[in-house]
Each structure stands twice: as structure tokens, then as C-alpha cells.
Design a protein around this motif. Sequence first.
Motif, PDB file in Angstrom:
ATOM      1  N   THR A   1       0.750  -1.228   0.059  1.00  0.00           N
ATOM      2  CA  THR A   1       0.003   0.164   0.105  1.00  0.00           C
ATOM      3  C   THR A   1       0.873   1.219   0.028  1.00  0.00           C
ATOM      4  N   ASP A   2       2.007   1.309   0.696  1.00  0.00           N
ATOM      5  CA  ASP A   2       2.720   2.395   0.725  1.00  0.00           C
ATOM      6  C   ASP A   2       3.483   2.361  -0.425  1.00  0.00           C
TER       7      ASP A   2
ATOM      8  N   ASN B   1      -6.700   0.832  -8.081  1.00  0.00           N
ATOM      9  CA  ASN B   1      -5.698   1.861  -8.338  1.00  0.00           C
ATOM     10  C   ASN B   1      -5.112   1.652  -9.757  1.00  0.00           C
TER      11      ASN B   1
ATOM     12  N   SER C   1       1.130   4.459  -2.520  1.00  0.00           N
ATOM     13  CA  SER C   1       0.827   5.855  -2.169  1.00  0.00           C
ATOM     14  C   SER C   1       2.102   6.653  -2.563  1.00  0.00           C
TER      15      SER C   1
ATOM     16  N   ARG D   1       3.492   8.285  -7.930  1.00  0.00           N
ATOM     17  CA  ARG D   1       2.153   9.362  -8.369  1.00  0.00           C
ATOM     18  C   ARG D   1       1.814   9.250  -9.776  1.00  0.00           C
TER      19      ARG D   1
ATOM     20  N   ASP E   1      -6.921  -4.546   1.327  1.00  0.00           N
ATOM     21  CA  ASP E   1      -6.035  -3.896   0.416  1.00  0.00           C
ATOM     22  C   ASP E   1      -6.062  -4.214  -1.022  1.00  0.00           C
TER      23      ASP E   1
END
Length: 436
Positions: free
Chosen positions: A92-93, A127, A96, A99, A120
Motif C-alpha cells: 500500500t505504501d 488503483n 501511495s 504518483r 487492500d
Amino acid sequence: MASDAKTRQFECGGAAVDRISSLPTSLMDSILERLPTDDAARTSVFSKTWRDVWPMRPRIHLDKNLISELVFEKFSELDEHTQLLELSQTITDIFSAHRGPVLDFLLFIPENLPIHQTLDMAIWIRNISDSGVRKLKLLNESLYNPFIVPSHFFSCSQLTHLTLVNCELNPPFGFGGFCNLISVELKYVGIYADTSLGTQLKELDMEVCTGIEHLGCQFNCENKLTSLRIVDCEAIYYQWFECIQKLQVLELGMNELPSTGKQVITLDKLVHNMPRLSSLFLDGFFLKILKPGAASFMRLSRTMENLKYLYLHCIELYELDQSQHVLCLVRSSPNLQLLKIDLLHGVQSDDGVDLSDFAVLSDPMILSRLETIMIFDLVGSLTEFQLIELFLVSSPSLKRIKLKTLTMKDPTDVFRISQEVEQIPRASKSAQIQWM
């Protein structure tokens, strides 16, 4: 000297030049393309210029090596439940910190850490769907915990290449199908509703899949398939082969005889509508469920002019139908260049079928372009010697024949087989026999 070694700077016109930050963007992208995801992320510490390069990179590959490194080096002292949570949070990080759009995504799921069962996972799929992902690989090693693909997956309208391992596909009602898929690979995948992979599909590979009948709409007169592989699936639907005239590569395998043993099609009908076929892979278990057909040991009704590579696996020569299928395929392929046969031996007599009648037919076999023959797991039966002789005397362009015997207790048996083969006459004087 010490200062020079310490700073590693290059002087150009009296000013220090940061060469690594001055690289062209195309070269930076090329470097990152060759690095694993974790190493690529570390390049952000090089300089301010590099800081924004990786986050905008369109590829995230969380492969087996990276996942194993995270688990065994960072989370090894934690229990499995905590490892699962930490691994999920790390992924997940990564999302994040990224971009830019993710056009190429690969995720490996370890056998003992079913991260696909966390909440998740659906977020990650959403995403990449929102990013317009084009290449997607979900490799689930946890065979007893299949990944139920979420609805967001079916919104990945830009997908061109898809690989799924141990997943379940159940498209939502009204799903219109993918429209840009070119290549699909499915392994241990269950399909639970009618699914369209799109009219652009060229390569379809299915191994140990269930519910493949739901792909029936894929096989119509508009399909563009050039490569089809169906191995160890619960069934093979022969009506599909009536609509794949652009097919160039075909592999069909069962690896065990279906419980029904139903014979529903002849070898002739199977390949009749494939005029462009250049590579054909069939196994003996699949050949067993084919009807022999009239004069099956002679030729197919339509010559396979473009067939260059023929690979026959688990062939039992003592089975009359299989021996006939082998000869029929070879006789019908005048431009064959490479022939490979892997033999399988059962409890029946090794002498098996007498091929001498086939060798003296008024319609002789001529393989004018055959250059390489490979026959593995010989035991020295009469049928094997007859088959080898038939190939050797029918192949004037033969360059090499590679032979391999089955492991035998008595070394003299191997010597005897090799001596007898060497005495067989050859149409090509340059043909070399190689023992493997």
C-alpha cells in the motif's frame, strides 16, 4: 587525491558536474526499466532530479524475489498474521509513493501469506484500473486460496496482456468484455460466467482451468487467434476449431484419459480449418479420444502445407490408433522441418504394432524438407525400429536424428539398440545419428 576520491566529481570548465543528475530522461527510464522495483525506488536518493523519476515510472513489479526479500529480511521474526499485515501495508505504501499511471503491474502472492484476502487487494486493483493498466500479472502461489478477482478488474479496459494464476473469474452482469486484450495466460483459473476476452485476442493459453466453456463466444468467425494452448483442462470443445483459420500454433494435451472416454471428432476434422498452422503439439492422451477416421494411417484430406514443427508427447506406439495418427500427421506435412516424439510405455507388449504395411503403401511418404528428428525414451521394440527406418528412408534432407533410450538396467541393451539403428539405410548420406 583523497579529496578527489571522496567526492568523485568531474570538472568541466572549472565547475563541478553532477553527471548522474544530468542524464537524459530516456536513459533514466532505461536504467529503471532494468532494475527490480525496490532498487528502482532507492534511486530517488540520488538527487532532486531522480527523486521524481521512479514515482512517475509506469511499472510496478512485486515479483517473487522482492516479496521473499521483504518477508525473510524484514518480517522474518514476526508471526504469519503480522507478516501478512506488514506485507500488505508495504505494498500500500508503494502505491501511495507512486504518483504516475501504472501501466505494467505484477504481483506475486506467497503460498503461506494470502495477501489477496486482505481488504487492500481490492484497493490495489482499483488503483491500477484507474491508471489504465495495460499489462497485468497476478501470480497466486496459494493454491488452496484462490483469488476471487474483484469487480474493478473488469474495468481494466486498456488491458493488452493478462496473466492469472489460481484465480476465479466471475464477471458482473452486463460485462461487455475486454476490447484491447492481445495475449491471455490462465493457469488454475475457474471461470464462472460467460466472459469475452475481446476481438483483438491473438494468444490464449489455458492450463488446468475449469469453466472454459464460458469462453465459447470467443470462438467465432471474427476471432484473430494465432496461438492456442489448452492443457489439462476439464474439457476441450471441438466446435471451437471450426472458427480459428488464422491459427499458427496449437497445443492440446490431457495428460490423463478423461473418465468419459468419449470420442467426438476425427483428427482430420480437428485440423481441417487451420490452413496456416505452423507448429502443432499433441499428446497421446488427447489422441486417444479422437476417432480413428477412414484411412487414418494415410493422409489428411487437407495437406498441412505450412506445418514446420510437430511435437508428439506421451505416444504409445503399441496402440494402433496412435501409431496411425503419428503416420497420418507426418505424411500430411510435406514441409515439416522438425519432428519430436516422446514415447510412453505401458504394460502391453513392446513389439506392439507392425508398421511394415504402412511402409509399402502405393502412396509413399516423402519428407523432402525434414532436417531434424528427435525420438526419446526408446526401448528397442520392433515398432520403434520400423518407425525410425521409415523416417530415415523418407527424408533426403535429414541432417540429424537425436535418439534417447529409456533408462535400462542392462547397458548392453543400449548398445544393441544403437547398433541396430546405425545399420538402418538412410536417404541422406549426411544424416548424423546423435545419442543423448
